[in-house]
Design a protein around this motif. Structure first.
Motif, PDB file in Angstrom:
ATOM      1  N   ILE A  77      26.669  50.296  35.883  1.00 31.20           N
ATOM      2  CA  ILE A  77      26.257  49.026  35.781  1.00 31.20           C
ATOM      3  C   ILE A  77      27.068  48.018  36.784  1.00 31.20           C
ATOM      4  O   ILE A  77      28.321  47.647  36.371  1.00 31.20           O
ATOM      5  N   GLY A 133      36.241  51.565  39.698  1.00 26.49           N
ATOM      6  CA  GLY A 133      36.351  52.866  39.623  1.00 26.49           C
ATOM      7  C   GLY A 133      37.645  53.549  40.279  1.00 26.49           C
ATOM      8  O   GLY A 133      37.854  54.499  40.961  1.00 26.49           O
ATOM      9  N   VAL A 181      41.126  52.473  39.591  1.00 25.87           N
ATOM     10  CA  VAL A 181      42.042  52.536  39.011  1.00 25.87           C
ATOM     11  C   VAL A 181      42.285  53.669  37.842  1.00 25.87           C
ATOM     12  O   VAL A 181      41.479  53.699  36.903  1.00 25.87           O
ATOM     13  N   GLU A 238      30.748  36.900  35.770  1.00 27.08           N
ATOM     14  CA  GLU A 238      29.831  35.705  35.509  1.00 27.08           C
ATOM     15  C   GLU A 238      30.205  34.520  34.634  1.00 27.08           C
ATOM     16  O   GLU A 238      29.790  33.400  34.607  1.00 27.08           O
ATOM     17  N   TRP A 275      43.274  40.609  44.430  1.00 28.71           N
ATOM     18  CA  TRP A 275      44.203  41.411  45.135  1.00 28.71           C
ATOM     19  C   TRP A 275      44.122  40.932  46.636  1.00 28.71           C
ATOM     20  O   TRP A 275      44.928  41.632  47.639  1.00 28.71           O
ATOM     21  N   ALA A 334      36.775  44.119  35.440  1.00 29.45           N
ATOM     22  CA  ALA A 334      36.886  42.751  35.665  1.00 29.45           C
ATOM     23  C   ALA A 334      35.305  42.383  35.909  1.00 29.45           C
ATOM     24  O   ALA A 334      35.022  41.105  35.720  1.00 29.45           O
ATOM     25  N   PHE A 377      51.658  47.793  37.551  1.00 32.08           N
ATOM     26  CA  PHE A 377      51.457  48.986  38.326  1.00 32.08           C
ATOM     27  C   PHE A 377      52.967  49.706  37.990  1.00 32.08           C
ATOM     28  O   PHE A 377      54.048  49.245  38.027  1.00 32.08           O
TER      29      PHE A 377
HETATM   30  P1  OAD Z   1      37.972  45.456  40.555  1.00 36.81           P
HETATM   31  O1  OAD Z   1      38.136  44.141  40.880  1.00 36.81           O
HETATM   32  O2  OAD Z   1      38.598  46.352  41.077  1.00 36.81           O
HETATM   33  O3  OAD Z   1      36.301  45.897  40.313  1.00 36.81           O
HETATM   34  C1  OAD Z   1      35.413  44.715  39.841  1.00 36.81           C
HETATM   35  C2  OAD Z   1      34.159  45.442  39.987  1.00 36.81           C
HETATM   36  O4  OAD Z   1      33.095  44.461  39.349  1.00 36.81           O
HETATM   37  C3  OAD Z   1      33.716  45.493  41.503  1.00 36.81           C
HETATM   38  O5  OAD Z   1      32.949  46.951  41.499  1.00 36.81           O
HETATM   39  C4  OAD Z   1      32.504  44.630  41.470  1.00 36.81           C
HETATM   40  O6  OAD Z   1      31.175  45.029  42.500  1.00 36.81           O
HETATM   41  C5  OAD Z   1      31.801  44.535  40.131  1.00 36.81           C
HETATM   42  N1  OAD Z   1      31.278  43.244  39.791  1.00 36.81           N
HETATM   43  C6  OAD Z   1      31.312  42.140  40.355  1.00 36.81           C
HETATM   44  N2  OAD Z   1      30.448  41.142  39.746  1.00 36.81           N
HETATM   45  C7  OAD Z   1      29.919  41.792  38.942  1.00 36.81           C
HETATM   46  C8  OAD Z   1      28.909  41.338  37.818  1.00 36.81           C
HETATM   47  N3  OAD Z   1      28.434  39.997  37.837  1.00 36.81           N
HETATM   48  N4  OAD Z   1      28.406  42.283  37.165  1.00 36.81           N
HETATM   49  C9  OAD Z   1      29.096  43.694  36.985  1.00 36.81           C
HETATM   50  N5  OAD Z   1      29.823  44.077  37.846  1.00 36.81           N
HETATM   51  C10 OAD Z   1      30.279  43.071  38.731  1.00 36.81           C
HETATM   52  O7  OAD Z   1      38.339  45.381  38.902  1.00 36.81           O
HETATM   53  P2  OAD Z   1      38.540  46.573  37.963  1.00 36.81           P
HETATM   54  O8  OAD Z   1      37.813  47.938  38.419  1.00 36.81           O
HETATM   55  O9  OAD Z   1      38.531  46.201  36.517  1.00 36.81           O
HETATM   56  O10 OAD Z   1      44.703  46.295  36.309  1.00 36.81           O
HETATM   57  O11 OAD Z   1      40.232  46.746  38.160  1.00 36.81           O
HETATM   58  C11 OAD Z   1      40.654  47.908  37.315  1.00 36.81           C
HETATM   59  C12 OAD Z   1      42.227  47.381  37.194  1.00 36.81           C
HETATM   60  O12 OAD Z   1      42.855  47.216  38.617  1.00 36.81           O
HETATM   61  C13 OAD Z   1      42.377  45.949  36.523  1.00 36.81           C
HETATM   62  O13 OAD Z   1      42.300  46.281  35.058  1.00 36.81           O
HETATM   63  C14 OAD Z   1      43.642  45.438  37.051  1.00 36.81           C
HETATM   64  C15 OAD Z   1      43.586  45.785  38.328  1.00 36.81           C
HETATM   65  O14 OAD Z   1      44.736  46.171  39.067  1.00 36.81           O
HETATM   66  C16 OAD Z   1      46.008  45.879  36.149  1.00 36.81           C
HETATM   67  O15 OAD Z   1      46.195  44.687  36.124  1.00 36.81           O
HETATM   68  C17 OAD Z   1      46.936  46.768  35.348  1.00 36.81           C
END
Ligand code: OAD
Length: 247
Positions: free
Chosen positions: A210, A188, A190, A27, A40, A22, A159
């Protein structure tokens, strides 16, 4: 900022694999899930992102996804997405794997995107599986029905559900085969997606994160570039372009 090893990889790697989360769309204005004020923190996933929740209250779940679609349709890809689209033409082999359902990689020009958690625009019948016609889901507040009478669900992974087998196989093969693996904008937390960077590392790939904040995996990875992906990814592509020409 970039280590000599990473620079060497950007110049020489045969196969680069990227896993986005995400954060790569943050940005652009798409809410993340687990950061402060993220989805969440505001909404209960058990009421919105499970099959049971949908069966219990289809209108609530459908309207929440309609709201998210509205946000996504109203934003634009950012320089991080565009850098990854360019990367596809720069490296001999490039595998883009995403946990995002927001289509922004494709809108930025990436031709091959492997979506582990589905796509928010691809709806289908919960009973017969038939895809709902059209490229975009209708912006209704109430759940729709298929010709067969079944409810139409958003084409995302909830889920408790399995990931699409072909996409997961592709992602695991890419992790096993790549020389450089980038984990971009993901907490990291899920699985199975979160297992991919470590799988790549065990097979000898150089694994780089990154993220403005260290993720749950950061301490185990080879290098962490702390900052927004919209800044760092273009920088990596500029570095690679010093050594490579677009294919
Ligand atoms: P998370 O919301 O868990 O994590 C988002 C990450 O993006 C965090 O580590 C932030 O520090 C980082 N972040 C924020 N701004 C950023 C930027 N400008 N550049 C780079 N990184 C940045 O999102 P995911 O890891 O994608 O699943 O979550 C995994 C899954 O959990 C999602 O696909 C979703 C959710 O439940 C489902 O809906 C099935």
């Amino acid at each position: 900022m970039i280590s000599a090893t990473l620079e060497h990889m950007l110049a020489e790697a045969r196969h680069i694999a990227v896993l986005t989360g995400a954060g790569v769309s943050a940005e652009s204005g798409v809410p993340t899930f687990r950061t402060a004020g993220g989805l969440w923190a505001q909404y209960d996933p058990t009421r919105l992102a499970t099959r049971e929740a949908f069966e219990e209250n289809p209108d609530l779940v459908w309207s929440w996804y309609s709201w998210r679609r509205g946000i996504i349709r109203g934003v634009q890809p950012n320089p991080g997405h565009f850098a990854l689209a360019e990367a596809e033409r720069l490296f001999p082999r490039f595998s883009l794997i995403t946990q995002n359902v927001d289509n922004l990689h494709r809108r930025a020009g990436s031709r091959e995107v492997h979506e582990l958690h589905g796509n928010i625009e691809h709806s289908r019948c919960i009973a017969c599986g038939r895809p709902y016609p059209g490229d975009e889901a209708p912006p209704t507040e109430t759940a729709l029905h298929c010709e067969c009478g079944g409810l139409i669900r958003p084409g995302v992974v909830w889920f408790g559900e399995s990931l699409p087998e072909t996409e997961l196989d592709f992602a695991q093969q890419a992790a096993l085969d790549c020389d450089l693996f980038l984990a971009v904008g993901t907490s990291g937390l899920v699985y199975p997606a979160a297992g991919l960077p470590l799988l790549a590392q065990r097979r000898g790939a150089y694994v780089v994160e990154i993220n403005p904040e260290p993720s749950a995996l950061a301490r185990q990875l080879d290098e962490c570039l702390q900052g927004p992906s919209g800044v760092i990814l273009p920088l990596l592509i500029e570095t690679a372009k010093r050594f490579r020409t677009t294919v």
